[in-house]
Write an enzyme that holds these catalytic residues in place. Structure first.
Site, PDB file in Angstrom:
ATOM      1  N   GLY A  89       0.680  -1.223   0.136  1.00 54.24           N
ATOM      2  CA  GLY A  89       0.121  -0.019  -0.057  1.00 54.24           C
ATOM      3  C   GLY A  89       0.697   1.164  -0.214  1.00 54.24           C
ATOM      4  O   GLY A  89       0.265   2.339  -0.088  1.00 54.24           O
TER       5      GLY A  89
ATOM      6  N   GLU B 206       4.398  -6.191   1.382  1.00 55.26           N
ATOM      7  CA  GLU B 206       3.907  -6.670  -0.060  1.00 55.26           C
ATOM      8  C   GLU B 206       3.560  -5.448  -0.709  1.00 55.26           C
ATOM      9  O   GLU B 206       2.428  -4.998  -1.453  1.00 55.26           O
ATOM     10  CB  GLU B 206       2.351  -7.438   0.247  1.00 55.26           C
ATOM     11  CG  GLU B 206       2.562  -8.708   1.105  1.00 55.26           C
ATOM     12  CD  GLU B 206       1.172  -9.200   1.227  1.00 55.26           C
ATOM     13  OE1 GLU B 206       1.242 -10.539   1.713  1.00 55.26           O
ATOM     14  OE2 GLU B 206       0.217  -8.424   1.300  1.00 55.26           O
ATOM     15  N   PRO B 207       4.757  -4.743  -1.198  1.00 63.27           N
ATOM     16  CA  PRO B 207       4.647  -3.592  -1.934  1.00 63.27           C
ATOM     17  C   PRO B 207       4.439  -3.965  -3.527  1.00 63.27           C
ATOM     18  O   PRO B 207       4.956  -4.692  -4.143  1.00 63.27           O
ATOM     19  CB  PRO B 207       6.189  -2.688  -2.048  1.00 63.27           C
ATOM     20  CG  PRO B 207       7.021  -4.156  -1.660  1.00 63.27           C
ATOM     21  CD  PRO B 207       6.155  -4.894  -0.879  1.00 63.27           C
TER      22      PRO B 207
ATOM     23  N   ARG C  63       2.469  -1.338  -6.022  1.00 67.43           N
ATOM     24  CA  ARG C  63       2.718  -0.078  -6.823  1.00 67.43           C
ATOM     25  C   ARG C  63       4.284   0.566  -6.537  1.00 67.43           C
ATOM     26  O   ARG C  63       4.799   1.174  -7.502  1.00 67.43           O
ATOM     27  CB  ARG C  63       1.698   0.621  -6.220  1.00 67.43           C
ATOM     28  CG  ARG C  63       1.584   2.175  -7.076  1.00 67.43           C
ATOM     29  CD  ARG C  63       0.541   3.014  -6.047  1.00 67.43           C
ATOM     30  NE  ARG C  63      -0.460   2.468  -5.576  1.00 67.43           N
ATOM     31  CZ  ARG C  63      -1.909   2.206  -6.115  1.00 67.43           C
ATOM     32  NH1 ARG C  63      -2.207   2.977  -7.349  1.00 67.43           N
ATOM     33  NH2 ARG C  63      -2.611   1.312  -5.625  1.00 67.43           N
TER      34      ARG C  63
ATOM     35  N   ARG D  47      -7.833   3.402 -14.505  1.00 64.86           N
ATOM     36  CA  ARG D  47      -7.709   4.075 -13.073  1.00 64.86           C
ATOM     37  C   ARG D  47      -8.256   5.518 -13.160  1.00 64.86           C
ATOM     38  O   ARG D  47      -8.759   5.877 -12.027  1.00 64.86           O
ATOM     39  CB  ARG D  47      -6.183   3.971 -12.568  1.00 64.86           C
ATOM     40  CG  ARG D  47      -5.450   2.587 -12.404  1.00 64.86           C
ATOM     41  CD  ARG D  47      -4.335   2.633 -11.712  1.00 64.86           C
ATOM     42  NE  ARG D  47      -4.568   2.830 -10.363  1.00 64.86           N
ATOM     43  CZ  ARG D  47      -4.088   4.191 -10.069  1.00 64.86           C
ATOM     44  NH1 ARG D  47      -3.696   5.073 -10.695  1.00 64.86           N
ATOM     45  NH2 ARG D  47      -4.376   4.238  -8.656  1.00 64.86           N
TER      46      ARG D  47
ATOM     47  N   TYR E 131     -10.948   5.400 -10.359  1.00 66.09           N
ATOM     48  CA  TYR E 131     -10.642   5.933  -9.143  1.00 66.09           C
ATOM     49  C   TYR E 131     -10.461   7.472  -8.919  1.00 66.09           C
ATOM     50  O   TYR E 131      -9.978   8.031  -8.133  1.00 66.09           O
ATOM     51  CB  TYR E 131      -9.426   5.449  -8.571  1.00 66.09           C
ATOM     52  CG  TYR E 131      -9.295   4.020  -8.723  1.00 66.09           C
ATOM     53  CD1 TYR E 131     -10.206   3.008  -7.921  1.00 66.09           C
ATOM     54  CD2 TYR E 131      -8.137   3.216  -9.511  1.00 66.09           C
ATOM     55  CE1 TYR E 131      -9.879   1.650  -8.095  1.00 66.09           C
ATOM     56  CE2 TYR E 131      -8.078   1.860  -9.550  1.00 66.09           C
ATOM     57  CZ  TYR E 131      -8.950   1.136  -8.940  1.00 66.09           C
ATOM     58  OH  TYR E 131      -8.844  -0.181  -8.729  1.00 66.09           O
TER      59      TYR E 131
ATOM     60  N   CYS F 157     -15.888   4.922 -27.151  1.00 65.11           N
ATOM     61  CA  CYS F 157     -17.068   5.460 -27.286  1.00 65.11           C
ATOM     62  C   CYS F 157     -17.772   5.679 -25.634  1.00 65.11           C
ATOM     63  O   CYS F 157     -18.677   4.941 -25.332  1.00 65.11           O
ATOM     64  CB  CYS F 157     -18.005   4.497 -27.922  1.00 65.11           C
ATOM     65  SG  CYS F 157     -17.336   4.673 -29.881  1.00 65.11           S
ATOM     66  N   GLU F 158     -17.141   6.738 -25.149  1.00 69.91           N
ATOM     67  CA  GLU F 158     -17.660   6.928 -23.797  1.00 69.91           C
ATOM     68  C   GLU F 158     -16.946   8.027 -23.289  1.00 69.91           C
ATOM     69  O   GLU F 158     -15.981   8.114 -23.299  1.00 69.91           O
ATOM     70  CB  GLU F 158     -17.171   5.701 -22.923  1.00 69.91           C
ATOM     71  CG  GLU F 158     -17.726   5.805 -21.370  1.00 69.91           C
ATOM     72  CD  GLU F 158     -17.826   4.436 -20.742  1.00 69.91           C
ATOM     73  OE1 GLU F 158     -17.983   3.467 -21.323  1.00 69.91           O
ATOM     74  OE2 GLU F 158     -17.688   4.650 -19.403  1.00 69.91           O
TER      75      GLU F 158
ATOM     76  N   TYR G 116      -0.786  -1.381 -12.037  1.00 67.78           N
ATOM     77  CA  TYR G 116      -2.352  -1.531 -12.098  1.00 67.78           C
ATOM     78  C   TYR G 116      -2.894  -0.742 -13.537  1.00 67.78           C
ATOM     79  O   TYR G 116      -4.042  -0.206 -13.555  1.00 67.78           O
ATOM     80  CB  TYR G 116      -3.044  -0.890 -10.902  1.00 67.78           C
ATOM     81  CG  TYR G 116      -2.680  -1.378  -9.845  1.00 67.78           C
ATOM     82  CD1 TYR G 116      -3.003  -2.816  -9.454  1.00 67.78           C
ATOM     83  CD2 TYR G 116      -1.907  -0.842  -8.676  1.00 67.78           C
ATOM     84  CE1 TYR G 116      -2.662  -3.479  -8.233  1.00 67.78           C
ATOM     85  CE2 TYR G 116      -1.573  -1.688  -7.494  1.00 67.78           C
ATOM     86  CZ  TYR G 116      -1.982  -2.699  -7.282  1.00 67.78           C
ATOM     87  OH  TYR G 116      -1.436  -3.278  -6.397  1.00 67.78           O
TER      88      TYR G 116
HETATM   89  N1  LLP Z   1      -1.143  -6.834  -0.608  1.00 73.67           N
HETATM   90  C1  LLP Z   1      -2.468  -7.226  -0.501  1.00 73.67           C
HETATM   91  C2  LLP Z   1      -2.907  -8.021   0.285  1.00 73.67           C
HETATM   92  C3  LLP Z   1      -3.168  -6.400  -1.685  1.00 73.67           C
HETATM   93  O1  LLP Z   1      -4.453  -6.548  -1.388  1.00 73.67           O
HETATM   94  C4  LLP Z   1      -2.565  -5.562  -2.032  1.00 73.67           C
HETATM   95  C5  LLP Z   1      -3.560  -4.669  -3.167  1.00 73.67           C
HETATM   96  C6  LLP Z   1      -1.107  -5.140  -1.968  1.00 73.67           C
HETATM   97  C7  LLP Z   1      -0.636  -6.100  -1.254  1.00 73.67           C
HETATM   98  C8  LLP Z   1      -0.457  -4.238  -2.929  1.00 73.67           C
HETATM   99  O2  LLP Z   1      -0.779  -2.983  -2.768  1.00 73.67           O
HETATM  100  P1  LLP Z   1       0.030  -1.801  -3.409  1.00 73.67           P
HETATM  101  O3  LLP Z   1       1.424  -1.647  -2.600  1.00 73.67           O
HETATM  102  O4  LLP Z   1       0.265  -2.121  -4.773  1.00 73.67           O
HETATM  103  O5  LLP Z   1      -0.666  -0.662  -3.244  1.00 73.67           O
HETATM  104  N2  LLP Z   1      -6.267  -1.330  -8.480  1.00 73.67           N
HETATM  105  C9  LLP Z   1      -6.015  -0.545  -7.427  1.00 73.67           C
HETATM  106  C10 LLP Z   1      -5.302  -0.977  -6.499  1.00 73.67           C
HETATM  107  C11 LLP Z   1      -5.976  -2.303  -5.668  1.00 73.67           C
HETATM  108  C12 LLP Z   1      -4.919  -2.765  -4.875  1.00 73.67           C
HETATM  109  C13 LLP Z   1      -5.629  -4.091  -4.094  1.00 73.67           C
HETATM  110  N3  LLP Z   1      -4.620  -4.658  -3.150  1.00 73.67           N
HETATM  111  C14 LLP Z   1      -5.259   0.732  -8.072  1.00 73.67           C
HETATM  112  O6  LLP Z   1      -5.088   0.715  -9.232  1.00 73.67           O
HETATM  113  O7  LLP Z   1      -5.145   1.675  -7.348  1.00 73.67           O
END
Ligand code: LLP
Length: 465
Positions: free
Chosen positions: A280, A322-323, A325, A362, A366, A393-394, A423
């Protein structure tokens, strides 16, 4: 500022409709280092962008547009930075959902990352890459029996269980195979964090995890321990959100998780050896975003966990994070060609590119913000408030809602959108039967297609008439 009628021609930087776009930049050609990949430079002569040593105009000629480009050195450097920052007593699981391909899984393995997958498809990619199964984590609130069987058979290092149903299913599968599967319990810590804010009271009302506050997590632990011959409970897991910039939410989560570890010791007489704080951490999509250095985040998270465990008299568990992004996002850009330019007097200029919501959902999903730049040449034109839109077309098909682009941006120009490595390809669709763009890894001026562009044959191959 009023929406005055603007002067003739596309130069109307004086017109500022409401919105979060800020003032026109002094230099529209400038690239903010925190947003763009490390290997991006604007050529002093042509003004065109060099991406990891390759001229983007040549990449566009050779591979077409739209295309996702990844700066391989930058990706690997970020991966290493995470591994080094957390050190030997922690594990960094790359969240494959952000973007996974066989090449990426190999890079992750090379750089000492572990890997999280959350579906049979992601697992298949990891296994195809020969990623060591013992370094895989498997997530998901509704893993199918077939997915669980495949994970157990492959020897996946940890399965993060997310429901009572799953515990029973997994115990039966492990019993059938005569193996003992390591598992973690995903808990809902009652913390939800997004960008700069976090809320630490509610947010139990969601599909993921077992509630700590409501007692479901404690029940899950008891159930797993009843299946001790089939399931080896190694620890607790929590993931509190995405695009987070400060550690306060993690602090609350770590506090609640260590309380839970202490309760497990009290109730069952065991100290679980692992704690996973999820992913996250945020990245810079625009100048307003200011992510802290990874080393700082790592030191802070380790300190929080150590302090909480000391307070509870617990041995320090092995930490994992768990990075997704934060590793995959910044090294990636999307290269588009401008097709049409439509100045709307008094409003803004609509610049249409050859992709859109099918390669980057995105913005519409979002309200995500991005930074875009003209990359095939430099321009001395005044900045014009623009909106970069796709070809779908949107009307919600927006790539960059508010952008300052040179007022002379024209058909045939190349635009790059920064920080699209996470993503975007992984959430791409075939809406309007557009073909998914290729992913091209560039290193030392040499490009390699790691995921090829879809073809009409790919699309029609699925259509049985
Ligand atoms: N670990 C778990 C259990 C997760 O559910 C996620 C993301 C991550 C790690 C990695 O999170 P990150 O470091 O990438 O933020 N589609 C959305 C993001 C959804 C993330 C879902 N889980 C977007 O485009 O922002």
């Amino acid at each position: 500022m009023s929406r005055s009628a603007h002067p003739a021609g596309p130069r109307y930087a004086d017109v500022l409709p409401e919105g979060g776009h800020g003032a026109a930049p002094a230099d529209v050609n400038r690239l903010d280092r925190k947003i763009w990949p490390g290997g991006v430079v604007r050529d002093a002569g042509s003004g065109a962008l060099t991406f990891a040593g390759a001229d983007v105009r040549e990449l566009a000629r050779e591979y077409g547009t739209p295309a996702y480009l990844i700066d391989e050195d930058d990706w690997r450097r970020r991966a290493r930075e995470w591994v080094e920052a957390f050190g030997a007593d922690a594990d960094v699981f790359y969240a494959g959902k952000s973007f996974l391909s066989v090449a990426i899984a190999k890079w992750a393995a090379d750089e000492g990352l572990h890997l999280d997958v959350c579906s049979g498809g992601e697992l298949a990619v990891a296994l195809r890459a020969g990623f060591p199964a013992s370094r895989l984590g498997f997530h998901g609130n509704n893993k199918s029996v077939a997915e669980l069987e495949r994970a157990v058979d492959a020897g996946v290092g940890r399965i993060i269980v997310d429901s009572h149903d799953e515990i029973e299913r997994l115990a039966a599968i492990a019993a059938d195979r005569g193996v003992r599967q390591p598992v973690m319990v995903r808990v809902t810590a009652g913390v939800e964090a997004h960008t700069h804010e976090f809320i630490a009271t509610a947010h139990e009302d969601q599909k993921f995890g077992f509630s700590l506050a409501g007692g479901a997590a404690a029940d899950a632990v008891t159930r797993i321990l009843k299946h001790a011959e089939q399931l080896e409970l190694t620890g607790l897991h929590s993931h509190i959100g995405s695009q987070i910039f400060d550690t306060a939410g993690f602090e609350v989560a770590a506090h609640r998780l260590t309380e839970a570890l202490a309760a497990i010791r009290r109730d069952h007489g065991i100290e679980l050896p692992e704690l996973d704080l999820g992913g996250g951490l945020g990245i810079a999509y625009t100048e307003a975003d200011d992510p802290a250095p990874v080393a700082e985040i790592a030191a802070r998270l380790k300190e929080i966990v150590a302090r909480e465990c000391d307070a509870a008299g617990l041995a320090h568990p092995r930490l994992s994070v768990e990075p997704g992004r934060a590793i995959a996002g910044p090294p990636g850009i999307t290269l588009y060609e401008v097709g049409t330019v439509k100045p709307l007097p008094g409003l803004r200029t609509y610049v249409s590119v050859d992709g859109g919501m099918s390669d980057n959902i995105r913005t519409s999903l979002y309200d995500a913000e991005y930074t875009v730049s003209l990359v095939s040449r430099a321009s001395r034109a005044q900045a014009a408030l623009s909106r970069v839109v796709g070809k779908h077309c949107e009307s919600g098909d927006i790539v960059v809602r508010d952008a300052w682009l040179p007022g002379d941006t024209a058909p045939g120009d190349l635009l790059a959108v920064a920080a699209t490595g996470a993503y975007c390809r992984s959430m791409a669709s075939n809406y309007n039967h557009l073909l998914k763009p290729p992913v091209i890894a560039v290193k030392d001026g040499t490009a390699r297609v790691i995921v090829r562009r879809e073809t009409e044959d790919d699309l029609l191959g699925l259509d049985l008439g």
